[in-house]
Design an enzyme around this catalytic site. Structure first.
Site, PDB file in Angstrom:
ATOM      1  N   LYS A   1      -0.790  11.162   0.480  1.00 58.04           N
ATOM      2  CA  LYS A   1      -1.247  11.253  -1.639  1.00 58.04           C
ATOM      3  C   LYS A   1      -2.648  11.038  -1.805  1.00 58.04           C
ATOM      4  CE  LYS A   1      -0.394   6.486  -2.252  1.00 58.04           C
ATOM      5  NZ  LYS A   1      -2.349   6.158  -2.918  1.00 58.04           N
TER       6      LYS A   1
ATOM      7  N   ASP B   1       5.918   3.627  -2.133  1.00 61.78           N
ATOM      8  CA  ASP B   1       4.635   5.015  -2.245  1.00 61.78           C
ATOM      9  C   ASP B   1       6.465   6.046  -1.323  1.00 61.78           C
ATOM     10  OD1 ASP B   1       2.604   4.264  -3.922  1.00 61.78           O
ATOM     11  OD2 ASP B   1       1.630   4.118  -2.060  1.00 61.78           O
TER      12      ASP B   1
HETATM   13  O1  C5P Z   1       6.011  -2.001  -1.766  1.00 66.68           O
HETATM   14  P1  C5P Z   1       4.699  -1.891  -0.151  1.00 66.68           P
HETATM   15  O2  C5P Z   1       5.455  -2.327   1.211  1.00 66.68           O
HETATM   16  O3  C5P Z   1       4.118  -0.247  -0.093  1.00 66.68           O
HETATM   17  O4  C5P Z   1       3.775  -2.906  -0.854  1.00 66.68           O
HETATM   18  C1  C5P Z   1       3.142  -3.494  -0.080  1.00 66.68           C
HETATM   19  C2  C5P Z   1       1.964  -4.764  -0.794  1.00 66.68           C
HETATM   20  O5  C5P Z   1       1.991  -4.349  -2.097  1.00 66.68           O
HETATM   21  C3  C5P Z   1       3.383  -5.291  -1.726  1.00 66.68           C
HETATM   22  O6  C5P Z   1       3.196  -6.656  -0.499  1.00 66.68           O
HETATM   23  C4  C5P Z   1       2.438  -6.357  -3.164  1.00 66.68           C
HETATM   24  O7  C5P Z   1       1.256  -7.014  -2.247  1.00 66.68           O
HETATM   25  C5  C5P Z   1       2.120  -5.314  -3.186  1.00 66.68           C
HETATM   26  N1  C5P Z   1       2.330  -4.030  -4.165  1.00 66.68           N
HETATM   27  C6  C5P Z   1       2.707  -4.678  -5.375  1.00 66.68           C
HETATM   28  N2  C5P Z   1       3.065  -3.728  -6.304  1.00 66.68           N
HETATM   29  C7  C5P Z   1       3.322  -2.439  -5.914  1.00 66.68           C
HETATM   30  C8  C5P Z   1       3.240  -2.105  -4.806  1.00 66.68           C
HETATM   31  C9  C5P Z   1       2.859  -3.166  -3.405  1.00 66.68           C
HETATM   32  O8  C5P Z   1       2.559  -5.925  -5.735  1.00 66.68           O
HETATM   33  N3  C5P Z   1       4.352  -2.313  -7.000  1.00 66.68           N
END
Ligand code: C5P
Length: 285
Positions: free
Chosen positions: A10, A137
């Site tokens: 993406k 994502d």
């Molecule tokens: O949700 P995911 O595990 O992909 O996110 C990885 C890190 O990115 C989270 O631990 C957080 O620190 C950050 N994040 C965030 N806000 C989001 C998506 C991700 O702060 N909307």
């Protein structure tokens, strides 16, 4: 016996961070687009319980730190088949830790694939709900195409598809930590924000040039200055080679440019390959 599934990369055509939330995540507004650069996964059911993953990149974890494994675990739990054994063969082509959503897309492909392989019959919406637990994502990666993603990234609005175009993608060699960039952005007063409304308007009118000119990612400002210089240099090569616009994707470090003409995109790829190792040509899908 095995089932082949493909996971598309993406791009974030725009990425805005609206603020930090009480749950520690950030509210985002992002225009997302899938690009024809794929990982290939083969899924097989095994007699023995447990999820085994083998990848063509030895540095990738093969336990639940790998989002493909985490997705399989969540899926089996959700459909009450915890004892079911699964073998995942992962052939990576999407650059890793690049801002291209490769891990999330692998997880999405596992959810779609196991749903079919096990005849579980979960709806797209149910798969997206499961995906949300694996990573922010993942719901978008289940849908793909052109979409606006809000909230953590899981609130999706499908959009008129981006007019077909060519994409030159370049990942510089420096590493980026997503949590670090999110915490850096909290301490910044952002000087520049993407014109998301203008980009959506351009998209609604099928105006590729108008959209490309409005691409921007606030994480570019959160990069350390030397890294920001690298990103700016890649962008200027892309623009010099005829890109309609250029932008960093996700939390980086990958930078991409959109091109109307395939020849221009090829020229950009060749120029960037003189300096960078991970450079790819793709098309929007
Ligand atoms: O949700 P995911 O595990 O992909 O996110 C990885 C890190 O990115 C989270 O631990 C957080 O620190 C950050 N994040 C965030 N806000 C989001 C998506 C991700 O702060 N909307």
């Amino acid at each position: 016996m095995g089932m082949e599934v493909y996971a598309a990369a993406k791009l974030n055509l725009t990425l805005d961070v609206l603020g930090k939330r009480p749950d520690g995540y950030h509210d985002l507004r992002m225009l997302m687009q899938s690009v024809g650069l794929y990982d290939r996964l083969t899924l097989e059911l095994r007699e023995e319980s447990g999820i085994l993953l083998h990848a063509n990149r030895s540095f990738l974890p093969s336990d639940s730190r790998n989002l493909a494994v985490a997705a399989a675990e969540r899926f089996l739990e959700r459909v009450g088949r915890q004892g079911q054994g699964v073998y995942i063969e992962l052939e990576k082509h999407i650059p890793v830790r690049a801002g291209l959503g490769g891990g999330s897309s692998d997880a999405a492909a596992v959810l779609r694939g196991l749903n079919e392989l096990l005849g579980a019959g979960l709806s797209g919406q149910e798969l997206e709900k499961l995906g949300e637990q694996v990573g922010s994502d993942v719901p978008y990666c289940i849908r793909g195409g052109t979409a606006l993603a809000e909230g953590r990234g899981e609130l999706l609005t499908p959009l008129r598809p981006l007019p077909h175009c060519y994409v030159a993608v370049c990942k510089p060699a420096f590493p980026i930590s997503t949590p670090t960039l999110f915490s850096r952005i909290d301490s910044l007063r952002l000087r520049c924000r993407p014109d998301t409304a203008g980009a959506l308007e351009a998209l609604a009118q099928g105006d590729l040039g108008g959209l490309a000119r409005r691409m921007y990612n606030v994480f570019e400002e959160a990069l350390p200055p030397s890294r920001r210089g690298d990103v700016e240099r890649i962008k200027s090569v892309l623009i010099d080679q005829g890109a309609l616009g250029a932008c960093m994707s996700g939390t980086g470090p990958t930078v991409f440019g959109l091109f109307r003409e395939e020849g221009d995109a090829r020229g950009a790829v060749e120029a960037l390959r003189e300096e960078y190792q991970e450079v790819f040509l793709g098309e929007t899908v």
